[in-house]
Design a protein around this motif. Structure first.
Motif, PDB file in Angstrom:
ATOM      1  N   TRP A   1      44.708  50.962   6.579  1.00 46.52           N
ATOM      2  CA  TRP A   1      46.819  50.199   6.780  1.00 46.52           C
ATOM      3  C   TRP A   1      46.303  48.637   7.644  1.00 46.52           C
ATOM      4  O   TRP A   1      46.925  47.953   7.232  1.00 46.52           O
ATOM      5  N   ILE A   2      45.943  49.368   8.898  1.00 47.68           N
ATOM      6  CA  ILE A   2      45.777  48.089   9.978  1.00 47.68           C
ATOM      7  C   ILE A   2      44.755  47.229   9.089  1.00 47.68           C
ATOM      8  O   ILE A   2      45.207  45.403   9.287  1.00 47.68           O
ATOM      9  N   HIS A   3      43.758  47.684   8.855  1.00 44.42           N
ATOM     10  CA  HIS A   3      42.765  46.704   8.223  1.00 44.42           C
ATOM     11  C   HIS A   3      43.579  45.941   6.695  1.00 44.42           C
ATOM     12  O   HIS A   3      43.310  44.834   6.466  1.00 44.42           O
ATOM     13  N   ALA A   4      44.177  46.696   6.275  1.00 45.75           N
ATOM     14  CA  ALA A   4      44.814  46.048   4.810  1.00 45.75           C
ATOM     15  C   ALA A   4      45.551  44.630   4.949  1.00 45.75           C
ATOM     16  O   ALA A   4      46.235  43.690   4.803  1.00 45.75           O
ATOM     17  N   LEU A   5      46.545  44.927   5.947  1.00 46.01           N
ATOM     18  CA  LEU A   5      47.213  43.815   6.728  1.00 46.01           C
ATOM     19  C   LEU A   5      47.097  42.817   6.758  1.00 46.01           C
ATOM     20  O   LEU A   5      47.409  41.494   7.048  1.00 46.01           O
ATOM     21  N   PHE A   6      45.354  43.659   8.253  1.00 44.25           N
ATOM     22  CA  PHE A   6      44.566  41.937   8.683  1.00 44.25           C
ATOM     23  C   PHE A   6      44.143  41.372   7.314  1.00 44.25           C
ATOM     24  O   PHE A   6      44.348  40.082   7.470  1.00 44.25           O
ATOM     25  N   ALA A   7      43.495  42.403   6.722  1.00 43.26           N
ATOM     26  CA  ALA A   7      43.405  41.335   5.361  1.00 43.26           C
ATOM     27  C   ALA A   7      44.096  40.769   4.188  1.00 43.26           C
ATOM     28  O   ALA A   7      44.201  39.357   4.067  1.00 43.26           O
ATOM     29  N   GLY A   8      45.457  40.803   4.339  1.00 41.33           N
ATOM     30  CA  GLY A   8      46.491  40.197   3.752  1.00 41.33           C
ATOM     31  C   GLY A   8      47.199  39.469   4.576  1.00 41.33           C
ATOM     32  O   GLY A   8      47.214  38.686   4.185  1.00 41.33           O
ATOM     33  N   GLY A   9      47.365  39.589   5.544  1.00 39.02           N
ATOM     34  CA  GLY A   9      47.657  37.864   6.051  1.00 39.02           C
ATOM     35  C   GLY A   9      46.245  37.273   6.504  1.00 39.02           C
ATOM     36  O   GLY A   9      46.384  35.960   6.339  1.00 39.02           O
ATOM     37  N   ILE A  10      45.062  37.518   6.578  1.00 42.78           N
ATOM     38  CA  ILE A  10      44.324  35.757   6.454  1.00 42.78           C
ATOM     39  C   ILE A  10      43.859  35.474   5.118  1.00 42.78           C
ATOM     40  O   ILE A  10      44.383  34.343   4.851  1.00 42.78           O
ATOM     41  N   LEU A  11      44.344  36.278   4.067  1.00 41.25           N
ATOM     42  CA  LEU A  11      44.874  35.885   2.812  1.00 41.25           C
ATOM     43  C   LEU A  11      45.966  34.509   2.868  1.00 41.25           C
ATOM     44  O   LEU A  11      45.382  34.177   2.145  1.00 41.25           O
ATOM     45  N   TYR A  12      46.753  35.503   3.791  1.00 38.05           N
ATOM     46  CA  TYR A  12      48.067  35.042   2.772  1.00 38.05           C
ATOM     47  C   TYR A  12      47.959  32.942   3.941  1.00 38.05           C
ATOM     48  O   TYR A  12      48.569  32.343   3.150  1.00 38.05           O
ATOM     49  N   LEU A  13      47.209  33.312   4.666  1.00 36.16           N
ATOM     50  CA  LEU A  13      46.512  31.818   5.234  1.00 36.16           C
ATOM     51  C   LEU A  13      46.058  31.184   4.405  1.00 36.16           C
ATOM     52  O   LEU A  13      45.461  29.752   5.110  1.00 36.16           O
ATOM     53  N   ALA A  14      44.765  31.459   3.725  1.00 38.14           N
ATOM     54  CA  ALA A  14      44.244  30.735   2.923  1.00 38.14           C
ATOM     55  C   ALA A  14      44.429  30.397   1.572  1.00 38.14           C
ATOM     56  O   ALA A  14      43.855  29.685   1.220  1.00 38.14           O
ATOM     57  N   ILE A  15      45.997  30.815   1.670  1.00 37.73           N
ATOM     58  CA  ILE A  15      46.169  30.278   0.054  1.00 37.73           C
ATOM     59  C   ILE A  15      47.384  29.360   0.034  1.00 37.73           C
ATOM     60  O   ILE A  15      47.994  29.348   1.108  1.00 37.73           O
ATOM     61  N   GLY A  16      47.796  28.574  -0.720  1.00 41.56           N
ATOM     62  CA  GLY A  16      49.244  27.917  -0.689  1.00 41.56           C
ATOM     63  C   GLY A  16      49.778  27.468  -2.101  1.00 41.56           C
ATOM     64  O   GLY A  16      49.535  26.745  -2.534  1.00 41.56           O
ATOM     65  N   TRP A  17      50.004  28.965  -2.244  1.00 43.55           N
ATOM     66  CA  TRP A  17      50.791  29.352  -3.895  1.00 43.55           C
ATOM     67  C   TRP A  17      52.678  28.793  -3.472  1.00 43.55           C
ATOM     68  O   TRP A  17      52.464  27.439  -4.481  1.00 43.55           O
ATOM     69  N   GLN A  18      52.728  28.947  -2.985  1.00 46.78           N
ATOM     70  CA  GLN A  18      54.268  28.538  -2.811  1.00 46.78           C
ATOM     71  C   GLN A  18      54.570  26.882  -2.152  1.00 46.78           C
ATOM     72  O   GLN A  18      55.189  26.100  -2.618  1.00 46.78           O
ATOM     73  N   SER A  19      53.876  26.821  -1.382  1.00 42.84           N
ATOM     74  CA  SER A  19      53.422  25.607  -1.176  1.00 42.84           C
ATOM     75  C   SER A  19      53.559  23.973  -2.205  1.00 42.84           C
ATOM     76  O   SER A  19      54.006  23.551  -1.949  1.00 42.84           O
ATOM     77  N   LEU A  20      52.585  24.725  -2.833  1.00 42.68           N
ATOM     78  CA  LEU A  20      51.870  24.066  -4.003  1.00 42.68           C
ATOM     79  C   LEU A  20      52.631  23.691  -4.855  1.00 42.68           C
ATOM     80  O   LEU A  20      53.380  22.612  -5.700  1.00 42.68           O
ATOM     81  N   LEU A  21      54.205  25.252  -5.071  1.00 43.58           N
ATOM     82  CA  LEU A  21      55.273  24.779  -7.049  1.00 43.58           C
ATOM     83  C   LEU A  21      56.303  24.110  -5.418  1.00 43.58           C
ATOM     84  O   LEU A  21      56.622  23.251  -6.323  1.00 43.58           O
ATOM     85  N   GLN A  22      55.968  24.211  -3.776  1.00 44.41           N
ATOM     86  CA  GLN A  22      57.623  23.550  -3.369  1.00 44.41           C
ATOM     87  C   GLN A  22      57.038  21.895  -4.006  1.00 44.41           C
ATOM     88  O   GLN A  22      58.138  20.781  -3.379  1.00 44.41           O
ATOM     89  N   HIS A  23      55.931  21.547  -2.766  1.00 39.69           N
ATOM     90  CA  HIS A  23      55.300  20.237  -3.769  1.00 39.69           C
ATOM     91  C   HIS A  23      56.302  19.539  -4.776  1.00 39.69           C
ATOM     92  O   HIS A  23      56.506  18.669  -4.953  1.00 39.69           O
TER      93      HIS A  23
END
Length: 308
Positions: free
Chosen positions: A77-99
């Motif tokens: 679970w810690i690994h899943a949260l860590f990996a998901g957090g890294i992916l979150y910082l690496a993508i820009g989905w909502q940022s692109l839509l907001q722009h």
């Protein structure tokens, strides 16, 4: 293949939180990259300076990500949260839509000045004299192209190479954005960063183009991809934007002003008069195409995970 749980955690965090407003790690990385550039230019010359700067900026952080990822792997679970957090910082989905929304909204109301200011935040072309169609064209193209860079390429490398893969991709893509200009300062120094980014994006860009085609006007998108992609200088932007424009059935491309110089660019999508003209509606449609494409990727991840 990376755990689908981490995949959904990353997308969920981006959907809920959007881009971090403060203390984004990539801002700090940009500062570090600037320091590395100065040191590399001081100690080395020519292509060697650029190659060593690329390696010095990317590899230590990628290796650190690999080590930390390996250390946490037994803690599910810690690994899943860590990996998901890294992916979150690496993508820009909502940022692109907001722009995109920040451009489309004033454009629909006829507020060209606000729309020009908003589009200047996400494109490199000169925006001061853009008319309504020019603003819409720039914004629609940017949503399509950045959909590949900011979302699907990052997801691809996360899925096939985990945390180290997505860290390697995002850092390299950031360096291409900083050093990949074909001007006097970066033509030689930025060559390595630009070519490495092209290599990392080669497969994801074509998967993005295929997904755009499946999510929109498929036959038009495939025809545009085949006919127009080879006419573009960028080996990866060509397929993505040609297929995307065809999928939207909108006429894009054409000449644009960059850094005070007019550049003729090939057409994208159906020819003017056949396809729709770019407008605030085409910006919204591009965002919808991006979201539909993300659904396709999500379904594919679930299918592959189920088979595995």
């Amino acid at each position: 293949m990376m755990s689908p749980l981490s995949f959904f955690i990353g997308l969920g965090l981006d959907r809920l939180l959007g881009e971090p407003r403060k203390y984004h790690p990539l801002v700090g990385f940009g500062t570090l990259a600037g320091w590395i550039e100065n040191q590399a230019r001081r100690l080395f010359e020519g292509y060697l300076a650029g190659v060593l700067a690329l390696v010095g900026a990317v590899m230590p952080l990628t290796l650190a990500a690999w080590w930390l990822d390996s250390a946490l792997e037994e803690f599910h679970w810690i690994h899943a949260l860590f990996a998901g957090g890294i992916l979150y910082l690496a993508i820009g989905w909502q940022s692109l839509l907001q722009h995109a929304e920040a451009i489309a909204r004033p454009l629909a109301l006829g507020d060209l000045e606000t729309a020009r200011q908003a589009v200047s935040m996400i494109v490199s072309r000169d925006t001061r004299d853009l008319d309504e169609a020019g603003i819409a064209t720039a914004a629609t193209e940017s949503v399509l192209e950045n959909g590949a860079d900011a979302i699907f390429s990052a997801l691809f490398w996360f899925l096939v190479a985990g945390v180290p893969g997505v860290v390697l991709y995002r850092l390299s893509n950031t360096l291409d954005a900083m050093w990949g200009y074909k001007n006097e300062r970066y033509l030689v120094f930025g060559w390595a960063a630009a070519r490495f980014d092209d290599l990392l994006n080669f497969i994801p860009a074509r998967l993005t183009a295929l997904t755009y085609a499946l999510a929109g006007e498929t036959s038009v998108a495939m025809a545009c991809w085949k006919q127009q992609a080879p006419t573009w200088k960028s080996p990866n932007a060509g397929p993505v934007m040609a297929a995307g424009a065809g999928a939207l059935n909108v006429s894009l491309g054409g000449g644009a002003q960059y850094h005070g110089r007019w550049q003729e660019r090939p057409p994208l999508g159906p020819l003017p008069g056949v396809g729709m003209q770019a407008s605030s509606a085409s910006i919204h449609n591009a965002c919808r195409l991006l979201n539909k494409s993300l659904v396709i990727w999500t379904v594919a991840v679930l299918i592959v995970a189920g088979v595995a």
